[in-house]
Enzyme design. Structure first.
Site, mmCIF file in Angstrom:
data_model
loop_
_atom_site.group_PDB
_atom_site.id
_atom_site.type_symbol
_atom_site.label_atom_id
_atom_site.label_comp_id
_atom_site.label_asym_id
_atom_site.label_seq_id
_atom_site.Cartn_x
_atom_site.Cartn_y
_atom_site.Cartn_z
ATOM 1 N N VAL A 73 0.704 -1.285 -0.222
ATOM 2 C CA VAL A 73 0.024 -0.096 0.156
ATOM 3 C C VAL A 73 0.929 1.444 0.474
ATOM 4 O O VAL A 73 1.636 1.369 0.742
ATOM 5 C CB VAL A 73 -1.302 0.000 1.453
ATOM 6 C CG1 VAL A 73 -1.881 1.404 1.605
ATOM 7 C CG2 VAL A 73 -1.891 -1.330 1.390
ATOM 8 N N ALA A 118 4.485 4.733 2.434
ATOM 9 C CA ALA A 118 4.154 3.035 2.315
ATOM 10 C C ALA A 118 4.165 2.008 3.074
ATOM 11 O O ALA A 118 5.346 2.076 4.037
ATOM 12 C CB ALA A 118 4.792 2.547 1.222
ATOM 13 N N LYS A 119 3.732 0.814 2.896
ATOM 14 C CA LYS A 119 3.684 -0.737 4.349
ATOM 15 C C LYS A 119 3.466 -1.907 2.996
ATOM 16 O O LYS A 119 2.113 -1.673 2.229
ATOM 17 C CB LYS A 119 2.609 -0.670 5.350
ATOM 18 C CG LYS A 119 3.163 -1.195 6.531
ATOM 19 C CD LYS A 119 4.503 -0.169 7.107
ATOM 20 C CE LYS A 119 5.262 -0.782 8.124
ATOM 21 N NZ LYS A 119 6.176 -0.319 9.014
ATOM 22 N N GLY A 120 4.070 -3.108 3.939
ATOM 23 C CA GLY A 120 3.738 -3.859 3.044
ATOM 24 C C GLY A 120 3.896 -5.105 3.113
ATOM 25 O O GLY A 120 4.291 -5.003 4.499
ATOM 26 N N ASP A 159 10.406 -5.179 8.493
ATOM 27 C CA ASP A 159 9.466 -4.350 9.330
ATOM 28 C C ASP A 159 9.277 -5.804 10.447
ATOM 29 O O ASP A 159 10.193 -7.451 10.356
ATOM 30 C CB ASP A 159 8.294 -4.519 8.453
ATOM 31 C CG ASP A 159 7.225 -3.678 10.116
ATOM 32 O OD1 ASP A 159 7.565 -3.032 10.324
ATOM 33 O OD2 ASP A 159 6.381 -4.180 10.350
#
Ligand code: NAD
Length: 429
Positions: A73, A118-120, A159
């Site tokens: 995202v 962002a992150k995923g 992460d």
């Protein structure tokens, strides 16, 4: 306050009451109201610009084909390429990734680095996968997102449950496809592959820098300061060690196995040696055992929650005795505790400022990769200190100006910067 903004927005996401990131959006709404964001800009900033779901099929070691869900995202990229970690977790949901991506936008904006958020991640349980399966998932996930990732587009980082090795596989897969070695496509890489000196310690170092700055503001010297740290992993252990080196007395530490209290000060170097050898604090004899709840409520000047989210809630906030809370973890304080802590006059250095040292040195890593020139450790550390102190001063002044907490001050600063950039760039077409 928050309701009046929300009520303007039909279809604004209703966040799960149990979702810790609801806490974050609650603060966003307060800051947005103070800034007087127009409903259009509010809606723009609340929504991610891109949400990608990919299927990640791999052949397992036993020959079966299994398909995993992968997400990325991009919340916002108005200030630069988007930046944010990749997590591997069996419970991962798109909503969680969306909220974490927004968090990154505000964090990068607070420390004024030219990145969006962002992150995923991939919905999988790494403890049930072999190394070969993990590598296949990582490479296939990366291959599916080749059009998204890129040093000028979107830059992942480690992460939860991802590490330097996984970043190395992402870097290699991307490089194979673009037919050149592209180190700047990810940060948090091993040093040998273009990682930065000081990255591992950066978040704990940032916590130390802003804690000392806050102590100075309220007139405490490190020598007369007691510190309690919850969580003794990357952030907590480095934060404890550096605060101890700065002259503070660390009287309490804990990890998932329990807490330790010693009013004369815990020998942090000895604790670190113990954890290196045994993996956990349990069994370390440098103090008396104490429960997790008691640890948070100890009589101390500084409390550093550096373990996980929602540790300080309306249930225990009234019992907190610290004068300063420096949020090493993401979301350790539930929004329900904010008013209690504020009424008690406790200075809370919010996560989007206190733990932003990590993304700041990730930015330095990206810069060094693009320069092809690596900085010595003292340069990384002094530049980190400058960034953290400038951000701290900006947040402090913003909070004073608007007569709000540092947390709301940080959100106002972050949202204002992003929305001003949006106004200057305008809406395309
Ligand atoms: P980590 O896995 O290295 O350490 C976590 C520590 O917390 C461990 O010591 C663990 O035993 C302890 N812990 C877990 N549950 C606990 C509990 N209930 N009570 C007490 N201790 C408990 O993780 P980390 O990288 O240090 O991250 C900690 C927090 O900081 C997370 O919220 C993370 O999102 C945030 N953070 C980390 C970075 C980074 O660069 N590592 C950057 C920004 C934010």
């Amino acid at each position: 306050m928050a309701e009046s903004v929300l009520s303007k927005q039909e279809g604004a996401p209703i966040l799960d009451r149990q979702n810790p990131f609801e806490s974050m959006m609650a603060r966003f709404d307060v800051a947005a109201e103070i800034l007087g964001l127009s409903p259009g800009v509010y809606e723009y900033l609340r929504r991610p610009v891109k949400q990608i779901i990919v299927s990640v099929p791999i052949q397992m070691d036993d020959g079966r084909i299994k398909v995993f869900d992968g997400y990325r995202v991009i919340h916002n990229e108005i200030r630069g390429p988007s930046k944010g970690g990749i997590r591997y977790s069996p419970d991962l949901t798109l909503d969680e990734v969306k909220a974490l991506a927004a968090w990154m936008t505000w964090k990068c904006s607070v420390v004024n680095i030219p990145f969006g958020g962002a992150k995923g991640g991939v919905k999988c349980d790494p403890s049930q996968l072999t190394r070969v399966e993990l590598e296949k998932i990582t490479r296939r996930y990366t291959a599916s997102l080749l059009d998204v990732f890129g040093p000028d587009r979107d830059v992942p980082a480690p992460d939860m449950n991802t590490n330097e090795q996984i970043m190395a596989w992402i870097m290699d897969t991307y490089s194979m496809h673009v037919k050149r070695t592209e180190t700047a496509v990810v940060t948090g890489k091993p040093l040998l592959l273009g990682g930065s000196l000081g990255r591992r310690e950066a978040t704990g170092r940032g916590v130390m820098i802003v804690t000392l700055a806050a102590l100075e503001k309220i007139g405490f010297r490190p020598k007369e300061t007691r510190v309690v740290v919850q969580g003794f992993g990357n952030v907590g252990s480095v934060g404890a060690q550096l605060l101890s080196e700065a002259g503070c007395r660390v009287i309490g530490v804990s990890d998932v196995t329990g807490g330790i209290y010693n009013s004369s000060g815990i020998d942090i170097d000895a604790a670190l040696r113990w954890v290196k050898e045994h993996g956990v604090l349990n069994g370390f004899g440098g103090g008396e055992p104490i429960s997790q709840d008691e640890l948070l409520e100890l009589d101390t000047e500084v409390l550093v929650p550096a373990a996980k989210e929602d540790q300080i809630t309306s249930r225990n906030a009234g019992n907190i005795k610290a004068k300063i809370i420096a949020e090493g973890a993401n979301g350790p304080t539930h929004s329900g505790a904010d008013a209690v802590l504020q009424n008690k006059g406790i200075v809370v250095i919010p996560d989007i400022l206190a733990n932003a040292g990590g993304v700041t040195v990730s930015y330095f890593e990206w810069v060094q990769n693009r320069q092809g020139y690596f900085w010595p450790l003292d340069q990384v550390n002094s530049r980190l200190e400058r960034v953290m102190l400038e951000a701290f001063d900006a947040v402090w002044s913003c909070a004073e100006k608007h007569k709000v907490t540092l947390r709301i001050g940080a959100y106002i600063l972050a949202i204002d910067k992003v929305s001003q950039t949006l106004k200057m760039r305008g809406i395309y077409a």
